[in-house]
Design an enzyme around this catalytic site. Structure first.
Site, short mmCIF file in Angstrom:
data_model
loop_
_atom_site.label_atom_id
_atom_site.label_comp_id
_atom_site.label_asym_id
_atom_site.label_seq_id
_atom_site.Cartn_x
_atom_site.Cartn_y
_atom_site.Cartn_z
N GLU A 268 35.63 55.24 50.93
CA GLU A 268 36.09 54.40 49.82
C GLU A 268 34.88 53.97 49.01
OE1 GLU A 268 38.15 50.79 50.72
OE2 GLU A 268 39.67 51.76 51.97
N GLU A 317 47.74 48.49 42.29
CA GLU A 317 48.78 48.22 43.29
C GLU A 317 49.19 46.75 43.23
OE1 GLU A 317 47.78 50.34 47.18
OE2 GLU A 317 45.91 50.56 46.05
N LYS A 320 49.15 44.09 46.32
CA LYS A 320 47.92 43.62 46.94
C LYS A 320 47.66 42.18 46.50
CE LYS A 320 45.37 47.42 48.52
NZ LYS A 320 44.01 47.85 48.76
N GLU A 325 41.94 42.73 43.57
CA GLU A 325 42.46 43.71 44.53
C GLU A 325 43.57 44.57 43.93
OE1 GLU A 325 41.46 44.47 47.53
OE2 GLU A 325 39.96 42.90 47.84
#
Length: 345
Positions: A268, A317, A320, A325
């Site tokens: 990541e 997203e 999250k 985030e």
């Protein structure tokens, strides 16, 4: 994702200048063959799995990290030729200390899809070490490896675990990088497992978190790969960006435990495009474009050795934690780009 910070009285500070040439609307990226993108799905507005796979293919993204055994995604991946890094979720680690459970996991999630799905790595746990479940990681890795060997796939699929840079007890200077005592208890035998099986260590590497956790000592340019000059001198090695310093601290730590030949795959790395002051589309585009260009060159300590890297993440997203985030995606849920990065074949 966790934080990593570097401090030094001698860390050279540079002014915050934006390099206009790096902030172009469309960024042409070389070395796409060593780049993947993480497919997270913590959102209630994301496209169906088949559309996601089609988007990967249309963008020439040849590798994917998949965070759990998602049957819809695995089914959609059949015949796609996309190489997959598949996670064993943290909640299954203790269960997979039972060899029969590990055999079942491999049968259900690997064998049932192979060879239509091209699995590359299995990450047994994500950012578990050090922590309360760290004791379960190595036995689960060993059992998964045994099941992979039984299936005759040990040369095609490598078993590892994904760590954060919190495993570094001493990150600076990079040449003195070492694992913390708490992490080393678990990592020493895991690293020997990696050596024995020719597998890499998977690491989540985020200069972004290093920077926001220590803005007094780290410049934005150093974190974004845009510093105009050398920032850190470490013996024969010169560091113009924080990513290299973090990576070489990890390489030094591996050398200190007798594993100089273990490669690191960046499982990541990314930069958020919203949620704060430096969390902008321009900065996210600059970081990720420079990351993808840079990893083809290696680091000062491993010059000329391309680093396989997975950009986090494919989508913003919305389930999250609110704020940064939710904003690491290359794409909005409607499949429109947050900013454009091309991944040539």
């Amino acid at each position: 994702m966790t934080t990593f910070s570097i401090t030094s009285d001698n860390l050279f500070m540079v002014s915050l200048l934006f390099l206009i040439g790096l902030l172009m609307p469309t960024l042409q990226i070389a070395g796409g063959q060593s780049i993947g993108v993480c497919y997270g799905d913590h959102g209630n507005d994301l496209p169906p799995a088949q559309e996601v796979i089609d988007l990967y293919k249309s963008q020439n993204i040849g590798r994917m990290r998949l965070y759990y055994e998602n049957p819809g995604a695995l089914q959609a991946l059949r015949g796609s030729n996309i190489e997959v890094l598949l996670d064993v979720t943290n909640d299954k680690l203790q269960e997979l200390n039972d060899p029969s459970a590990a055999n079942s996991w491999v049968q259900n999630n690997i064998i049932n899809y192979w060879p239509d799905v091209r699995f590359r790595y299995i990450a047994v746990g994500n950012e578990v070490i050090p922590g309360g479940s760290a004791q379960y990681v190595l036995p689960a890795m060993q059992n998964i490896q045994s099941a992979i060997v039984s299936a005759g796939l040990q040369d095609q699929i490598k078993v590892s675990t994904s760590v954060s840079t919190v495993v570094l007890g001493n990150p600076y200077p990079p040449s003195q990088g070492s694992f913390s005592g708490d992490a080393l208890t678990y990592l020493q035998p895991i690293v020997q497992f990696l050596v024995s099986n020719g597998a890499p260590l998977l690491a989540n590497v985020y200069p972004y978190f290093s920077y926001v956790g220590n803005t007094n000592s780290i410049s934005l340019q150093y974190a974004l790969f845009t510093s105009p000059s050398i920032v850190v001198m470490d013996g024969q090695f010169q560091y113009q960006n924080l990513f290299d310093a973090i990576m070489d601290a990890l390489y030094s730590a591996l050398e200190m435990v007798g594993a100089p030949n273990v490669e690191i795959v960046v499982s990541e790395s990314g930069w958020p495009s919203a949620g704060g002051t430096v969390e902008t589309i321009d900065n996210a585009q600059t970081y990720n474009a420079n990351l993808i260009r840079h990893v083809a060159q290696g680091t000062p300590r491993r010059s000329g050795r391309a680093i396989e890297t997975y950009v986090f993440a494919m989508f913003n997203e919305n389930q999250k934690d609110p704020g940064i985030e939710q904003n690491f995606g290359l794409f909005y849920p409607n499949k429109q780009p947050v900013y454009t990065i091309n991944f040539p074949q």
